[in-house]
Design an enzyme around this catalytic site. Structure first.
Site, short mmCIF file in Angstrom:
data_model
loop_
_atom_site.label_atom_id
_atom_site.label_comp_id
_atom_site.label_asym_id
_atom_site.label_seq_id
_atom_site.Cartn_x
_atom_site.Cartn_y
_atom_site.Cartn_z
N GLY A 18 0.84 -1.22 0.15
CA GLY A 18 0.21 0.09 0.09
C GLY A 18 0.65 1.31 -0.08
O GLY A 18 0.17 2.36 -0.33
N ASP A 49 -5.68 2.36 10.85
CA ASP A 49 -7.04 2.16 11.19
C ASP A 49 -6.78 1.76 12.52
O ASP A 49 -6.99 2.58 13.45
CB ASP A 49 -7.52 0.92 10.10
CG ASP A 49 -8.74 0.57 10.10
OD1 ASP A 49 -9.50 1.15 9.26
OD2 ASP A 49 -9.11 -0.40 11.03
N LYS A 93 -7.12 7.16 10.18
CA LYS A 93 -8.71 7.04 10.61
C LYS A 93 -8.57 6.91 12.12
O LYS A 93 -8.82 6.09 12.53
CB LYS A 93 -9.20 5.76 9.98
CG LYS A 93 -9.45 5.77 8.66
CD LYS A 93 -10.36 4.54 8.20
CE LYS A 93 -10.26 4.02 6.71
NZ LYS A 93 -10.99 2.85 6.68
N PHE A 149 -14.22 3.48 3.83
CA PHE A 149 -13.12 2.57 3.29
C PHE A 149 -12.89 3.37 2.14
O PHE A 149 -13.43 3.61 1.08
CB PHE A 149 -13.61 1.08 2.91
CG PHE A 149 -12.70 0.29 2.64
CD1 PHE A 149 -11.89 -0.38 3.73
CD2 PHE A 149 -12.14 0.02 1.36
CE1 PHE A 149 -10.75 -1.26 3.37
CE2 PHE A 149 -11.10 -0.84 1.00
CZ PHE A 149 -10.40 -1.49 2.10
N VAL A 150 -11.43 3.52 1.82
CA VAL A 150 -10.96 4.34 0.75
C VAL A 150 -9.99 3.54 -0.11
O VAL A 150 -9.25 2.54 0.45
CB VAL A 150 -10.25 5.47 1.17
CG1 VAL A 150 -11.24 6.63 1.48
CG2 VAL A 150 -9.11 5.28 1.98
N ASP A 169 -5.75 -0.25 -1.67
CA ASP A 169 -6.42 -1.25 -2.34
C ASP A 169 -7.80 -1.94 -1.72
O ASP A 169 -7.89 -1.87 -0.59
CB ASP A 169 -5.67 -2.56 -2.65
CG ASP A 169 -5.51 -3.47 -1.53
OD1 ASP A 169 -5.12 -3.04 -0.44
OD2 ASP A 169 -5.77 -4.55 -1.72
N ARG A 209 -5.46 0.13 -7.05
CA ARG A 209 -3.99 0.76 -6.15
C ARG A 209 -3.66 2.00 -7.16
O ARG A 209 -2.84 2.82 -6.90
CB ARG A 209 -3.15 -0.21 -6.00
CG ARG A 209 -3.31 -1.28 -4.97
CD ARG A 209 -2.09 -1.96 -4.71
NE ARG A 209 -2.20 -3.37 -3.89
CZ ARG A 209 -2.40 -3.19 -2.67
NH1 ARG A 209 -2.20 -2.31 -1.89
NH2 ARG A 209 -2.38 -4.52 -2.02
P1 IMP Z 1 -4.39 -1.44 11.01
O1 IMP Z 1 -3.46 -2.50 11.51
O2 IMP Z 1 -5.75 -1.84 11.27
O3 IMP Z 1 -4.04 0.11 11.66
O4 IMP Z 1 -4.54 -1.54 9.43
C1 IMP Z 1 -3.60 -0.85 8.56
C2 IMP Z 1 -3.81 -1.38 7.51
O5 IMP Z 1 -5.08 -1.86 6.89
C3 IMP Z 1 -3.40 -0.48 6.26
O6 IMP Z 1 -1.97 -0.76 5.70
C4 IMP Z 1 -4.03 -1.02 5.15
O7 IMP Z 1 -3.42 -2.01 4.37
C5 IMP Z 1 -5.32 -1.59 5.68
N1 IMP Z 1 -6.44 -0.57 5.65
C6 IMP Z 1 -7.28 0.00 6.74
N2 IMP Z 1 -8.04 0.82 6.24
C7 IMP Z 1 -8.13 0.59 5.08
C8 IMP Z 1 -8.83 1.51 3.64
O8 IMP Z 1 -9.83 2.26 4.04
N3 IMP Z 1 -8.61 1.23 2.56
C9 IMP Z 1 -7.47 0.27 2.11
N4 IMP Z 1 -7.00 -0.26 3.14
C10 IMP Z 1 -7.23 -0.26 4.38
MG MG Z 2 -1.24 -1.75 4.13
#
Ligand code: IMP
Ligand code: MG
Length: 180
Positions: A43, A103, A131, A152-153, A159, A165
């Site tokens: 990403g 996230d 977020k 969700f973006v 992706d 992407r």
């Molecule tokens: P976390 O461990 O929950 O903070 O997740 C982070 C990862 O979740 C990022 O590197 C993304 O790959 C994925 N992710 C979280 N939200 C989104 C979104 O809105 N779109 C796409 N990928 C997301």
């Molecule tokens: Mg990622």
């Protein structure tokens, strides 16, 4: 704009301004240090490519790949290292982890601890998007491009099941695309 996108959150122009501002801050903060940009695949690749071009200090780059998502739009919560960082000079590196989005915060908080345990001289984090309303662990990134609402973006590296992407902007994906 393609038809699967509900709304553009950040245009190409807005992204460019944001990335330049981040690069200026990072260049000032890492003056005289041994900066290693560590992109989290896949990403972060578009963001990292733009960010490194705008840095005015020397930098090296490396990549790690982790998986926690699998398919869909909700994280599994578990972080697996799929591609590790192999360097024998890690003790001299000031690592800046580059992510597309935070996230729950689980991926980055896990990685920061992992890299500190490996002996990195310093570890900080830079994310294009945050977020904050979704956070499940106490984690604050050091550099943030933009804070966004709980949507969700996709695009600019982000992706949904490996698609979207390459879009040059960041947009909210229509719910009907993943709620089928
Ligand atoms: P976390 O461990 O929950 O903070 O997740 C982070 C990862 O979740 C990022 O590197 C993304 O790959 C994925 N992710 C979280 N939200 C989104 C979104 O809105 N779109 C796409 N990928 C997301
Ligand atoms: Mg990622």
């Amino acid at each position: 704009m393609i038809s699967d996108i509900e709304k553009v959150l950040l245009s190409e122009e807005e992204i460019e301004k944001t990335v330049k501002t981040l690069a200026e801050k990072i260049s000032a903060d890492y003056e005289g240090k041994k900066l290693l940009l560590l992109g989290i695949l896949k990403g972060s690749v578009v963001f990292m490519g733009d960010l490194m071009k705008h840095l005015t200090i020397p930098t090296q780059i490396d990549f790690m790949r982790v998986s926690s998502y699998g398919h869909g739009t909700v994280s599994s919560g578990r972080v697996n290292i799929v591609l590790d960082l192999f360097r024998n000079d890690i003790g001299e590196c000031d690592i800046l982890v580059v992510e597309d989005i935070i996230d729950s915060g689980k991926t980055l908080s896990y990685l920061v601890q992992y890299l500190k345990n490996k002996g990195a001289r310093s570890v900080k984090t830079c994310t294009m998007l945050d977020k904050p309303s979704r956070r499940e662990v106490d984690f604050t990134p050091d550099y943030v491009g933009a804070k966004i609402p709980d949507e969700f973006v996709v695009g600019y590296g982000l992706d949904y099941n490996e698609d979207y992407r390459a879009l040059p902007y960041i947009g909210i994906l229509k719910r009907e695309v993943y709620e089928k």
